[in-house]
Scaffold this motif. Structure first.
Motif, mmCIF file in Angstrom:
data_model
loop_
_atom_site.group_PDB
_atom_site.id
_atom_site.type_symbol
_atom_site.label_atom_id
_atom_site.label_comp_id
_atom_site.label_asym_id
_atom_site.label_seq_id
_atom_site.Cartn_x
_atom_site.Cartn_y
_atom_site.Cartn_z
ATOM 1 N N LEU A 98 68.369 6.723 60.148
ATOM 2 C CA LEU A 98 68.450 8.308 58.541
ATOM 3 C C LEU A 98 66.948 9.127 58.425
ATOM 4 C CD1 LEU A 98 68.328 5.410 55.710
ATOM 5 C CD2 LEU A 98 70.322 7.219 56.077
ATOM 6 N N SER A 99 65.797 8.300 59.229
ATOM 7 C CA SER A 99 64.816 9.381 59.248
ATOM 8 C C SER A 99 65.171 10.622 60.138
ATOM 9 C CB SER A 99 63.790 8.967 59.816
ATOM 10 O OG SER A 99 63.219 8.332 61.188
ATOM 11 N N TRP A 100 66.069 10.175 61.701
ATOM 12 C CA TRP A 100 66.327 11.038 62.751
ATOM 13 C C TRP A 100 66.954 12.038 62.084
ATOM 14 C CZ3 TRP A 100 64.411 14.533 65.605
ATOM 15 C CH2 TRP A 100 64.647 14.956 67.258
ATOM 16 N N ARG A 101 67.983 11.757 61.073
ATOM 17 C CA ARG A 101 69.224 11.871 60.665
ATOM 18 C C ARG A 101 68.952 13.699 59.917
ATOM 19 N NH1 ARG A 101 71.430 13.906 63.704
ATOM 20 N NH2 ARG A 101 72.258 15.060 62.945
ATOM 21 N N VAL A 102 67.763 13.587 59.384
ATOM 22 C CA VAL A 102 67.130 14.457 58.023
ATOM 23 C C VAL A 102 66.243 15.446 58.777
ATOM 24 C CG1 VAL A 102 65.311 14.731 56.236
ATOM 25 C CG2 VAL A 102 66.624 12.716 55.897
ATOM 26 N N VAL A 103 65.855 15.099 59.778
ATOM 27 C CA VAL A 103 65.753 16.194 60.578
ATOM 28 C C VAL A 103 66.265 17.064 61.207
ATOM 29 C CG1 VAL A 103 63.846 16.758 62.370
ATOM 30 C CG2 VAL A 103 63.144 15.008 60.840
ATOM 31 N N GLY A 104 67.229 16.184 61.582
ATOM 32 C CA GLY A 104 68.225 16.557 62.392
ATOM 33 C C GLY A 104 69.334 17.893 61.672
ATOM 34 N N THR A 105 68.852 16.951 60.309
ATOM 35 C CA THR A 105 70.474 17.855 59.297
ATOM 36 C C THR A 105 69.444 19.124 58.809
ATOM 37 O OG1 THR A 105 71.547 16.024 59.061
ATOM 38 C CG2 THR A 105 71.762 17.733 56.919
ATOM 39 N N LEU A 106 68.453 19.525 58.836
ATOM 40 C CA LEU A 106 68.114 20.453 58.465
ATOM 41 C C LEU A 106 67.313 21.220 59.895
ATOM 42 C CD1 LEU A 106 64.532 18.992 56.750
ATOM 43 C CD2 LEU A 106 66.446 20.096 55.703
ATOM 44 N N ASP A 107 67.376 21.094 60.488
ATOM 45 C CA ASP A 107 67.887 22.151 62.229
ATOM 46 C C ASP A 107 69.781 22.461 62.166
ATOM 47 O OD1 ASP A 107 67.492 23.097 64.518
ATOM 48 O OD2 ASP A 107 68.854 21.630 65.248
#
Length: 85
Positions: A32-41
């Motif tokens: 979840l935490s990585w996907r938040v970063v990736g999704t913002l990108d």
């Protein structure tokens, strides 16, 4: 310096603790935490390329769901692999 700090702070663990690996809930939290970063990108890049926030948000939404699921299973598979533990 950073490596020394990481090595000094790491507590010695037993083989049994190391071989047990991470719990699935930890993998979910990491995914979840990585996907938040990736999704913002993805949202920013999609907006820059398309110029449309609604299209960029649609792309980012699909990206979030699919890559969250893929990352979870990737993380669980690596938890089974003994190499490097």
């Amino acid at each position: 310096m950073i490596a020394q700090m990481l090595l000094k702070s790491k507590q010695k663990s037993t083989y049994k603790e190391d071989s047990a690996g991470e719990k699935p809930i930890r993998s979910v939290a990491k995914a979840l935490s990585w996907r938040v970063v990736g999704t913002l990108d993805t949202l920013v890049v999609s907006y820059v390329l398309t110029g449309e926030i609604s299209l960029a948000a649609s792309i980012a939404s699909v990206d979030f769901i699919t890559k969250l699921i893929l990352y979870f299973f990737h993380e669980r598979a690596w938890n089974v692999i003994k190499w490097g533990k």
